[in-house]
Write an enzyme that holds these catalytic residues in place. Structure first.
Site, PDB file in Angstrom:
ATOM      1  N   HIS A  55       3.160   5.844   0.827  1.00 37.46           N
ATOM      2  CA  HIS A  55       1.985   6.601   1.283  1.00 37.46           C
ATOM      3  C   HIS A  55       2.005   7.973   0.619  1.00 37.46           C
ATOM      4  CE1 HIS A  55      -0.979   8.411   3.976  1.00 37.46           C
ATOM      5  NE2 HIS A  55      -1.301   7.176   4.300  1.00 37.46           N
ATOM      6  N   ASP A  76      -0.983  -0.635   6.669  1.00 36.38           N
ATOM      7  CA  ASP A  76      -1.481  -1.934   6.201  1.00 36.38           C
ATOM      8  C   ASP A  76      -0.422  -3.024   6.179  1.00 36.38           C
ATOM      9  OD1 ASP A  76      -3.387   0.100   4.105  1.00 36.38           O
ATOM     10  OD2 ASP A  76      -4.238  -1.249   5.601  1.00 36.38           O
TER      11      ASP A  76
HETATM   12  C1  SDX Z   1      -3.909   3.519   3.086  1.00 36.86           C
HETATM   13  O1  SDX Z   1      -4.421   8.361   2.248  1.00 36.86           O
HETATM   14  C2  SDX Z   1      -4.414   7.741   3.365  1.00 36.86           C
HETATM   15  O2  SDX Z   1      -4.258   8.325   4.411  1.00 36.86           O
HETATM   16  C3  SDX Z   1      -4.644   6.236   3.278  1.00 36.86           C
HETATM   17  C4  SDX Z   1      -4.503   5.443   4.583  1.00 36.86           C
HETATM   18  C5  SDX Z   1      -5.600   5.793   5.558  1.00 36.86           C
HETATM   19  O3  SDX Z   1      -5.406   5.571   6.763  1.00 36.86           O
HETATM   20  O4  SDX Z   1      -6.699   6.180   5.093  1.00 36.86           O
HETATM   21  O5  SDX Z   1      -3.251   5.718   5.169  1.00 36.86           O
HETATM   22  C6  SDX Z   1      -4.633   3.940   4.330  1.00 36.86           C
HETATM   23  O6  SDX Z   1      -4.528   3.474   2.057  1.00 36.86           O
HETATM   24  C7  SDX Z   1      -2.445   3.239   3.144  1.00 36.86           C
HETATM   25  C8  SDX Z   1      -1.820   2.916   1.735  1.00 36.86           C
HETATM   26  C9  SDX Z   1      -2.145   1.459   1.418  1.00 36.86           C
HETATM   27  N1  SDX Z   1      -1.783   1.145   0.029  1.00 36.86           N
HETATM   28  C10 SDX Z   1      -0.723   0.348  -0.241  1.00 36.86           C
HETATM   29  O7  SDX Z   1       0.047  -0.098   0.609  1.00 36.86           O
HETATM   30  C11 SDX Z   1      -0.562   0.010  -1.719  1.00 36.86           C
HETATM   31  C12 SDX Z   1       0.919   0.118  -2.114  1.00 36.86           C
HETATM   32  N2  SDX Z   1       1.307   1.548  -2.065  1.00 36.86           N
HETATM   33  C13 SDX Z   1       1.047   2.309  -3.207  1.00 36.86           C
HETATM   34  O8  SDX Z   1       0.426   1.868  -4.303  1.00 36.86           O
HETATM   35  C14 SDX Z   1       1.315   3.809  -3.087  1.00 36.86           C
HETATM   36  O9  SDX Z   1       2.430   3.980  -2.291  1.00 36.86           O
HETATM   37  C15 SDX Z   1       0.168   4.637  -2.567  1.00 36.86           C
HETATM   38  C16 SDX Z   1      -1.088   4.393  -3.335  1.00 36.86           C
HETATM   39  C17 SDX Z   1      -0.073   4.345  -1.131  1.00 36.86           C
HETATM   40  C18 SDX Z   1       0.572   6.116  -2.708  1.00 36.86           C
HETATM   41  O10 SDX Z   1       0.661   6.377  -4.060  1.00 36.86           O
HETATM   42  P1  SDX Z   1       1.151   7.806  -4.612  1.00 36.86           P
HETATM   43  O11 SDX Z   1       1.323   8.796  -3.515  1.00 36.86           O
HETATM   44  O12 SDX Z   1       0.277   8.158  -5.751  1.00 36.86           O
HETATM   45  O13 SDX Z   1       2.603   7.491  -5.076  1.00 36.86           O
HETATM   46  P2  SDX Z   1       2.968   7.085  -6.554  1.00 36.86           P
HETATM   47  O14 SDX Z   1       2.089   5.944  -6.989  1.00 36.86           O
HETATM   48  O15 SDX Z   1       2.992   8.331  -7.369  1.00 36.86           O
HETATM   49  O16 SDX Z   1       4.444   6.517  -6.352  1.00 36.86           O
HETATM   50  C19 SDX Z   1       5.576   7.381  -6.339  1.00 36.86           C
HETATM   51  C20 SDX Z   1       6.742   6.497  -6.755  1.00 36.86           C
HETATM   52  C21 SDX Z   1       6.471   5.776  -8.087  1.00 36.86           C
HETATM   53  O17 SDX Z   1       7.742   5.473  -8.645  1.00 36.86           O
HETATM   54  P3  SDX Z   1       8.289   6.497  -9.837  1.00 36.86           P
HETATM   55  O18 SDX Z   1       7.216   6.528 -10.896  1.00 36.86           O
HETATM   56  O19 SDX Z   1       8.514   7.826  -9.136  1.00 36.86           O
HETATM   57  O20 SDX Z   1       9.565   5.822 -10.284  1.00 36.86           O
HETATM   58  O21 SDX Z   1       6.916   5.449  -5.774  1.00 36.86           O
HETATM   59  C22 SDX Z   1       6.649   4.185  -6.390  1.00 36.86           C
HETATM   60  C23 SDX Z   1       5.860   4.448  -7.646  1.00 36.86           C
HETATM   61  O22 SDX Z   1       6.079   3.421  -8.603  1.00 36.86           O
HETATM   62  N3  SDX Z   1       5.864   3.430  -5.409  1.00 36.86           N
HETATM   63  C24 SDX Z   1       6.040   2.149  -5.137  1.00 36.86           C
HETATM   64  C25 SDX Z   1       5.141   1.856  -4.122  1.00 36.86           C
HETATM   65  N4  SDX Z   1       4.436   2.951  -3.812  1.00 36.86           N
HETATM   66  C26 SDX Z   1       4.888   3.932  -4.610  1.00 36.86           C
HETATM   67  N5  SDX Z   1       6.887   1.235  -5.667  1.00 36.86           N
HETATM   68  C27 SDX Z   1       6.810  -0.008  -5.147  1.00 36.86           C
HETATM   69  N6  SDX Z   1       5.967  -0.377  -4.162  1.00 36.86           N
HETATM   70  C28 SDX Z   1       5.120   0.534  -3.623  1.00 36.86           C
HETATM   71  N7  SDX Z   1       4.279   0.174  -2.664  1.00 36.86           N
END
Ligand code: SDX
Length: 432
Positions: A308, A366
């Site tokens: 998140h 989720d």
């Molecule tokens: C919702 O914003 C809100 O409040 C949203 C929400 C709401 O109520 O409105 O809470 C609802 O959208 C919840 C999130 C649902 N999405 C997912 O579950 C999709 C999977 N999660 C991600 O794609 C990700 O965690 C996000 C999109 C939720 C957040 O992305 P960020 O903050 O941009 O984080 P990032 O992509 O920069 O990741 C940071 C690191 C990266 O690794 P490095 O490059 O540092 O090595 O964490 C890794 C990412 O690769 N990473 C994950 C991951 N999420 C982040 N690796 C594996 N699996 C994941 N799910």
């Protein structure tokens, strides 16, 4: 203790711009950078808005490090335990918990607006039967802006209120109609003697051919899920509604923009993506190979429902939904559901794995919600519409908060760092 002061300095020239602080009730203050471009000919750059506030708001507060979520100051776990979605909708819209009379008046008004214009039903005929319900929601909600010409003055509090009630009341009817269209069943009219979530279940699962009795446990589970999904500060879809609404556009069109943004798998579409991911993994024995793909940057595979932008601790909503999972599945005699078992195993493995711990990746709202929806008989492609129904309350509240601001909203217009071609002269075709 005096408040700290901040400024931005050009280290070469020594030019300095003070950054006045915008203090809030809870959480970090905001440094006002509005004068930086004017004074230093410099933009601030924050593409994902990781450190950037777009507004002040009194609706929801999140402490991502502590896993705290408050709606108008009330902890979401207390609201999930003691309130109802319609009461939480009133709270989020008006800022205070309603008294008995105010709650009854609000609930009566919502019930009176659950029907949609009969001609709207023909819109669904235009969709292919297998159109994704979120595509139908986006289109049909946007078309509401073509139906209400009696309340188009966004500056009029009465017009804003009738929009809010119509939108909150009609979104379940529209979502249920999309569900019926997908399954080729006749639409079911709302039954205004039913509460909000019972009415939705009725519109989705009742058929004209036989009586349908709403399972009160299912209705209560949905009510709690909707409380947990009702608002979440400046998330992508809410920010979309605010940006669209800042132009003064029709509010139904702004909500349609929010629905479109929510659909993405990085946002509200994640609940659908989690169930697809669990289906692809299949069994617990495939978890190690799946986790290897997740950690391989080149795979593009993510553990959906994890991570998140704000929560760097447990998403408080995920904890409550996990508990609800056990209750609902037990009630439905579906304990030991293989996908719940798989999800629990995935969570256990991820929470003890350095890759996830180092990146502070925890289950989000989720991760478990789809398991409950599936247990209630709601198909995967209806998971994000469920999210949209609940989040309509937050979208409407944020739109209202912005539009009601003194003098009305200032149009949102971000700048950019230009990385394209420098100025160059046109070349005739023959000279290229
Ligand atoms: C919702 O914003 C809100 O409040 C949203 C929400 C709401 O109520 O409105 O809470 C609802 O959208 C919840 C999130 C649902 N999405 C997912 O579950 C999709 C999977 N999660 C991600 O794609 C990700 O965690 C996000 C999109 C939720 C957040 O992305 P960020 O903050 O941009 O984080 P990032 O992509 O920069 O990741 C940071 C690191 C990266 O690794 P490095 O490059 O540092 O090595 O964490 C890794 C990412 O690769 N990473 C994950 C991951 N999420 C982040 N690796 C594996 N699996 C994941 N799910």
């Amino acid at each position: 203790m005096t408040s700290p002061t901040y400024s931005l300095v050009n280290d070469q020239t020594g030019e300095k711009v003070a950054l006045p602080l915008v203090q809030g009730t809870l959480g970090p203050a905001g440094a006002d950078v509005g004068k930086v471009y004017d004074k230093l000919d410099l933009f601030t750059y924050d593409p994902g808005f990781t450190s950037t506030c777009s507004c002040k708001s009194a609706i929801t507060f999140i402490d991502g490090d502590k896993g705290v979520l408050l709606y108008r100051g009330y902890p979401v776990d207390q609201l999930a335990a003691h309130s109802s979605f319609i009461e939480v909708a009133y709270l989020i819209l008006h800022g205070e918990l309603p008294g008995k009379a105010a709650l009854e008046e609000f609930e009566t008004s919502i019930r009176k607006h659950t029907m949609i214009n009969e001609s709207l039903k023909r819109f669904f005929d235009g969709f292919n039967y297998d159109a994704h319900p979120m595509a139908m929601l986006t289109g049909v909600v946007g078309s509401l802006s073509a139906f209400y010409h009696d309340t188009t003055n966004n500056r009029d509090p009465k017009h804003r209120e009738i929009f809010a009630h119509r939108m909150i009341a009609k979104i379940p009817t529209i979502a249920a109609a999309a569900f019926k269209r997908f399954f080729g069943q006749p639409f079911m009219y709302p039954q205004n003697h039913l509460d909000y979530c019972s009415n939705l279940l009725h519109m989705m699962f009742a058929v004209p051919a036989e009586p349908y009795h709403v399972d009160p446990v299912a209705a209560k589970a949905l009510d709690i899920l909707f409380i947990l999904h009702a608002d979440h500060e400046q998330n992508a879809s809410t920010s979309t509604v605010r940006l669209a609404g800042s132009t003064g556009c029709n509010p139904y069109a702004a909500i349609a923009a929010g629905i479109a943004a929510l659909w993405g798998p990085a946002h509200g579409g994640a609940n659908e993506a989690v169930l697809k991911m669990l289906g692809e993994i299949g069994t617990v024995k495939n978890v190690p190979s799946f986790m290897a793909k997740v950690k391989d940057k080149n795979s593009g595979v993510r553990l959906m429902g994890f991570g998140h932008r704000v929560y760097k601790n447990f998403d408080p909503r995920a904890t409550i939904i996990r508990e609800q999972c056990h209750k609902v599945l037990k009630h439905l005699g579906k304990e030991g559901d293989p996908q719940l078992e798989l999800a629990l195993e995935l969570e256990n493995i991820a929470l003890s794995d350095d890759y996830f711990k180092e990146r502070k990746l925890y289950p989000n709202v989720d991760f478990y919600s789809g398991i409950i929806y599936k247990a209630l008989g709601i198909p995967v492609n209806m998971f994000t519409p469920m999210f949209a129904i609940a989040r309509t309350v937050g979208w409407v509240a944020h739109w209202t908060e912005m539009v009601a601001e003194q003098g009305g909203p200032r149009i949102g217009r971000p700048r950019q760092v230009y990385v394209g071609a420098p100025v160059r002269e046109y070349k005739a075709l023959g000279a290229r």
